[in-house]
Design a protein around this motif. Sequence first.
Motif, PDB file in Angstrom:
ATOM      1  N   ARG A 126     -14.365  17.259  13.504  1.00  0.00           N
ATOM      2  CA  ARG A 126     -13.118  16.541  13.234  1.00  0.00           C
ATOM      3  C   ARG A 126     -12.870  15.467  14.296  1.00  0.00           C
ATOM      4  O   ARG A 126     -12.417  14.374  13.985  1.00  0.00           O
ATOM      5  N   GLU A 146     -14.938  12.587  13.511  1.00  0.00           N
ATOM      6  CA  GLU A 146     -14.374  11.863  12.358  1.00  0.00           C
ATOM      7  C   GLU A 146     -13.236  10.931  12.769  1.00  0.00           C
ATOM      8  O   GLU A 146     -13.210   9.762  12.391  1.00  0.00           O
ATOM      9  N   VAL A 147     -12.288  11.471  13.544  1.00  0.00           N
ATOM     10  CA  VAL A 147     -11.137  10.619  13.899  1.00  0.00           C
ATOM     11  C   VAL A 147     -11.547   9.503  14.866  1.00  0.00           C
ATOM     12  O   VAL A 147     -11.018   8.397  14.786  1.00  0.00           O
ATOM     13  N   LEU A 171      -3.955  12.259  13.992  1.00  0.00           N
ATOM     14  CA  LEU A 171      -4.674  12.517  12.739  1.00  0.00           C
ATOM     15  C   LEU A 171      -5.536  13.771  12.782  1.00  0.00           C
ATOM     16  O   LEU A 171      -6.079  14.193  11.751  1.00  0.00           O
ATOM     17  N   GLU A 211      -5.261  16.485  10.169  1.00  0.00           N
ATOM     18  CA  GLU A 211      -5.241  15.944   8.814  1.00  0.00           C
ATOM     19  C   GLU A 211      -3.853  15.978   8.158  1.00  0.00           C
ATOM     20  O   GLU A 211      -3.662  16.597   7.129  1.00  0.00           O
ATOM     21  N   GLU A 266      -0.548  15.035   6.057  1.00  0.00           N
ATOM     22  CA  GLU A 266      -0.316  14.344   4.782  1.00  0.00           C
ATOM     23  C   GLU A 266       0.595  13.152   4.989  1.00  0.00           C
ATOM     24  O   GLU A 266       0.662  12.239   4.171  1.00  0.00           O
ATOM     25  N   VAL A 274      -2.917   8.719   2.879  1.00  0.00           N
ATOM     26  CA  VAL A 274      -1.916   9.254   3.810  1.00  0.00           C
ATOM     27  C   VAL A 274      -0.597   8.516   3.586  1.00  0.00           C
ATOM     28  O   VAL A 274      -0.577   7.294   3.509  1.00  0.00           O
TER      29      VAL A 274
END
Length: 326
Positions: free
Chosen positions: A128, A131-132, A163, A166, A168, A199
């Motif tokens: 993660r 990813e960010v 972020l 994750e 919403e 988002v």
Amino acid sequence: MSLPVILTRDLTRVYQSRKGFFFQDAVRTEALRGVNLEVSSGEVYGLLGPNGAGKTTLTKILATLLLPTSGTARVLGLDVSTESRAIRSRIGLVLGGERGLYNRVSGRENLRYFADLYGVPVARRARRIDEVLELVGMTSAADRRVEEYSRGMKQRIHLARGLLHEPELLFLDEPTIGLDPKSAREIRKLIRTLASQGVTIFLTTHYMFEAEELCHRISVLTRGRIVAEDTVDGLRRLVGGDRTIEVEGYGFDEKELSLLRALPGVSRIVEEDFGPRERLTLRVRTPETTEGDIRASLPLQRDLRIRERTTTLEDIYLDLVEEEAT
Ligand SMILES: Nc1ncnc2c1ncn2[C@@H]1O[C@H](COP(=O)(O)OP(=O)(O)O)[C@@H](O)[C@H]1O
Ligand SMILES: [Mg+2]
């Protein structure tokens, strides 16, 4: 339609503080005075307003960092006053000009710390973080110490932090404040990318152009009240005719002003001083009023300078903010 992601009803917030040393006066600030707004899923919603309007107060209430004084606010269908924990796990928050990164360690190590704080599962954590970092364009600088980063790079790490789990819904309070134009632009680009991934974004800014570039819908907050809410095009239609004429001279008197106000289609005149000169900004709705008509109404003026341009959203915004202040 699906449930609104944000819904507020008659939201108010009063700050009580003390001023003075010997004679302590209780100061009461009504930071929010009955705010009603609704944001739908997938929207980029812009809250626009000058300094002190109440933008941060509203953002903090919605992000459950501050309680409202009265009224209600629901975020993701949950009540901000009683269900803050459930809300927090599903939202991200990035405050502008934010500090709070550990300078002596790398961006990646900072993110590892926050990932643990947000309860990102350890099995998923490293991936993660990659990813960010990729998302905010910080992959290649990830292992350098934060103290070597520019302000723009730090702000990207803040966004990455917001972020990690994750969310919403992402709250961005003046995300480009204090950044140089290039970094600010990069951050705006990033916000567009996030929005395209679905988002929901609640963004505050005091820049009209930023709201115009990023937001589907905009509301204008001044002194704790929403004075307009619409799409960018809807706000543009607010002024009708769309002509703006600027008239500069050495001071105008009441008689001259009333002659100008009487010209066809002149809906508004804003006066502004700079040095010995004064500028009048006229909003004009009809094509009839020409530069010649304006000159004819001001026969005693010497060195008049008249310039016509298209009314911008920035103009409309300033009109709205000023109307409220007077
Ligand atoms: N902790 C506080 N105590 C007292 N007054 C505050 C506090 N925070 C903000 N205010 C006041 O509330 C008003 C709104 O502030 P704020 O929400 O920060 O506006 P903005 O983010 O739009 O600049 C301002 O008048 C500000 O001075
Ligand atoms: Mg603020």
